[in-house]
Motif scaffolding. Structure first.
Motif, PDB file in Angstrom:
ATOM      1  N   UNK A  27       0.848  -1.190   0.000  1.00  0.00           N
ATOM      2  CA  UNK A  27       0.000   0.000   0.000  1.00  0.00           C
ATOM      3  C   UNK A  27       0.882   1.238   0.000  1.00  0.00           C
ATOM      4  N   UNK A  28       0.585   2.173   0.890  1.00  0.00           N
ATOM      5  CA  UNK A  28       1.378   3.405   0.961  1.00  0.00           C
ATOM      6  C   UNK A  28       2.809   3.070   1.369  1.00  0.00           C
ATOM      7  N   UNK A  29       3.783   3.452   0.537  1.00  0.00           N
ATOM      8  CA  UNK A  29       5.185   3.198   0.873  1.00  0.00           C
ATOM      9  C   UNK A  29       5.906   4.464   1.291  1.00  0.00           C
ATOM     10  N   UNK A  30       5.389   5.630   0.899  1.00  0.00           N
ATOM     11  CA  UNK A  30       5.909   6.879   1.444  1.00  0.00           C
ATOM     12  C   UNK A  30       4.992   8.030   1.081  1.00  0.00           C
ATOM     13  N   UNK A  31       4.952   8.989   1.988  1.00  0.00           N
ATOM     14  CA  UNK A  31       4.268  10.258   1.764  1.00  0.00           C
ATOM     15  C   UNK A  31       5.235  11.327   2.243  1.00  0.00           C
ATOM     16  N   UNK A  32       5.507  12.307   1.388  1.00  0.00           N
ATOM     17  CA  UNK A  32       6.523  13.316   1.704  1.00  0.00           C
ATOM     18  C   UNK A  32       5.970  14.699   1.391  1.00  0.00           C
ATOM     19  N   UNK A  33       6.188  15.622   2.320  1.00  0.00           N
ATOM     20  CA  UNK A  33       5.868  17.032   2.118  1.00  0.00           C
ATOM     21  C   UNK A  33       7.180  17.790   2.215  1.00  0.00           C
ATOM     22  N   UNK A  34       7.441  18.686   1.249  1.00  0.00           N
ATOM     23  CA  UNK A  34       8.725  19.376   1.136  1.00  0.00           C
ATOM     24  C   UNK A  34       8.521  20.887   1.069  1.00  0.00           C
ATOM     25  N   UNK A  35       9.367  21.608   1.811  1.00  0.00           N
ATOM     26  CA  UNK A  35       9.444  23.069   1.739  1.00  0.00           C
ATOM     27  C   UNK A  35      10.892  23.446   1.466  1.00  0.00           C
ATOM     28  N   UNK A  36      11.119  24.353   0.533  1.00  0.00           N
ATOM     29  CA  UNK A  36      12.476  24.808   0.218  1.00  0.00           C
ATOM     30  C   UNK A  36      12.612  26.251   0.678  1.00  0.00           C
ATOM     31  N   UNK A  37      13.721  26.516   1.364  1.00  0.00           N
ATOM     32  CA  UNK A  37      14.014  27.872   1.822  1.00  0.00           C
ATOM     33  C   UNK A  37      15.498  28.130   1.581  1.00  0.00           C
ATOM     34  N   UNK A  38      15.801  28.865   0.518  1.00  0.00           N
ATOM     35  CA  UNK A  38      17.198  29.129   0.186  1.00  0.00           C
ATOM     36  C   UNK A  38      17.910  27.841  -0.170  1.00  0.00           C
ATOM     37  N   UNK A  39      19.011  27.554   0.525  1.00  0.00           N
ATOM     38  CA  UNK A  39      19.781  26.345   0.236  1.00  0.00           C
ATOM     39  C   UNK A  39      19.321  25.139   1.045  1.00  0.00           C
ATOM     40  N   UNK A  40      18.363  25.342   1.958  1.00  0.00           N
ATOM     41  CA  UNK A  40      17.904  24.256   2.827  1.00  0.00           C
ATOM     42  C   UNK A  40      16.542  23.728   2.396  1.00  0.00           C
ATOM     43  N   UNK A  41      16.318  22.446   2.701  1.00  0.00           N
ATOM     44  CA  UNK A  41      15.046  21.778   2.416  1.00  0.00           C
ATOM     45  C   UNK A  41      14.513  21.244   3.741  1.00  0.00           C
ATOM     46  N   UNK A  42      13.243  21.504   3.994  1.00  0.00           N
ATOM     47  CA  UNK A  42      12.577  21.042   5.206  1.00  0.00           C
ATOM     48  C   UNK A  42      11.375  20.215   4.789  1.00  0.00           C
ATOM     49  N   UNK A  43      10.902  19.361   5.692  1.00  0.00           N
ATOM     50  CA  UNK A  43       9.706  18.617   5.357  1.00  0.00           C
ATOM     51  C   UNK A  43       9.328  17.580   6.379  1.00  0.00           C
ATOM     52  N   UNK A  44       8.477  16.688   5.918  1.00  0.00           N
ATOM     53  CA  UNK A  44       7.933  15.608   6.747  1.00  0.00           C
ATOM     54  C   UNK A  44       7.768  14.392   5.854  1.00  0.00           C
ATOM     55  N   UNK A  45       8.052  13.219   6.386  1.00  0.00           N
ATOM     56  CA  UNK A  45       7.836  11.980   5.640  1.00  0.00           C
ATOM     57  C   UNK A  45       7.154  10.957   6.533  1.00  0.00           C
ATOM     58  N   UNK A  46       6.495   9.999   5.893  1.00  0.00           N
ATOM     59  CA  UNK A  46       5.830   8.913   6.597  1.00  0.00           C
ATOM     60  C   UNK A  46       5.852   7.679   5.722  1.00  0.00           C
ATOM     61  N   UNK A  47       5.862   6.512   6.363  1.00  0.00           N
ATOM     62  CA  UNK A  47       5.825   5.261   5.627  1.00  0.00           C
ATOM     63  C   UNK A  47       6.146   4.092   6.533  1.00  0.00           C
ATOM     64  N   UNK A  48       6.171   2.896   5.965  1.00  0.00           N
ATOM     65  CA  UNK A  48       6.440   1.705   6.772  1.00  0.00           C
ATOM     66  C   UNK A  48       7.929   1.507   7.042  1.00  0.00           C
ATOM     67  N   UNK A  49       8.178   0.958   8.231  1.00  0.00           N
ATOM     68  CA  UNK A  49       9.527   0.562   8.635  1.00  0.00           C
ATOM     69  C   UNK A  49       9.395  -0.745   9.409  1.00  0.00           C
ATOM     70  N   UNK A  50       9.813  -1.835   8.763  1.00  0.00           N
ATOM     71  CA  UNK A  50       9.765  -3.163   9.386  1.00  0.00           C
ATOM     72  C   UNK A  50       8.406  -3.448  10.052  1.00  0.00           C
ATOM     73  N   UNK A  51       7.331  -3.242   9.284  1.00  0.00           N
ATOM     74  CA  UNK A  51       6.005  -3.574   9.770  1.00  0.00           C
ATOM     75  C   UNK A  51       5.328  -2.510  10.617  1.00  0.00           C
ATOM     76  N   UNK A  52       6.022  -1.446  10.918  1.00  0.00           N
ATOM     77  CA  UNK A  52       5.455  -0.343  11.692  1.00  0.00           C
ATOM     78  C   UNK A  52       5.305   0.878  10.796  1.00  0.00           C
ATOM     79  N   UNK A  53       4.395   1.765  11.155  1.00  0.00           N
ATOM     80  CA  UNK A  53       4.228   3.032  10.457  1.00  0.00           C
ATOM     81  C   UNK A  53       5.020   4.080  11.227  1.00  0.00           C
TER      82      UNK A  53
END
Length: 178
Positions: free
Chosen positions: A16-42
């Motif tokens: 099913x869902x293997x990753x969801x990513x939200x990205x914000x760029x500010x100058x030379x840096x990138x910020x964000x949030x990610x979610x997905x499975x890791x060894x059977x856990x979310x």
């Protein structure tokens, strides 16, 4: 800070869902949030790619949990710089990240245990599509590019190199093959 961009990947014959990513760029840096499975856990976490758009080596930080104000770790490069529980985020960025993450989740994701998403959960079940803990709002799926093994969505303005950089470093199961 630029407008948030999104990347989501779903495996209809797999997890099913293997990753969801939200990205914000500010100058030379990138910020964000990610979610997905890791060894059977979310799992989910906030992240920072420091110096991503610069000549300096990119540092990858992520929150230990799903709280922008809680502990953070330097995951790459692998060296101890004594960050400890201190967040590497500049003043005010945490609030912007929380706001953008909440909007992203509300727009794109459904949670199987949430009664408010019962219609989406039933839609997945009726089509025998996997929905573990988190899925994609079924009204958003027409925006996805579909192949037999994977369905993906990327915001038009998203630099996909950011996703490739994350996939090499984050702890999610959805990583680049070595």
């Amino acid at each position: 800070m630029n407008e948030p961009a999104a990347y989501i990947a779903y495996q209809p014959l797999g997890h099913g869902l293997v990753c969801a990513v939200m990205v914000l760029v500010d100058g030379s840096d990138v910020y964000g949030w990610y979610a997905g499975p890791l060894r059977g856990q979310y799992v989910s976490a906030f992240f920072m790619l420091e110096h991503y758009y610069s000549i300096h080596e990119t540092a990858f930080y992520h929150s230990v949990g799903d709280d922008v104000y809680d502990d953070w770790v330097l995951a790459y490069p692998p060296k101890d710089i004594g960050l400890g529980p201190r967040s590497p985020l500049p003043q005010g960025v945490g609030h912007e990240l929380e706001r953008a993450q909440a909007a992203f989740v509300a727009e794109w994701l459904v949670f199987s245990e949430d009664e408010a998403h019962a219609a989406d959960v039933e839609w997945y079940r009726a089509r025998s599509l996997p929905l573990e803990h988190v899925g994609i709002r079924c009204d958003k799926l027409p925006k996805f590019t579909e192949t037999p093994l994977e369905w993906t969505y990327a915001s038009p303005a998203l630099d996909l190199n950011i996703i490739e950089c994350l996939r090499k470093r984050w702890p999610l199961d959805f990583a680049l093959a070595a």
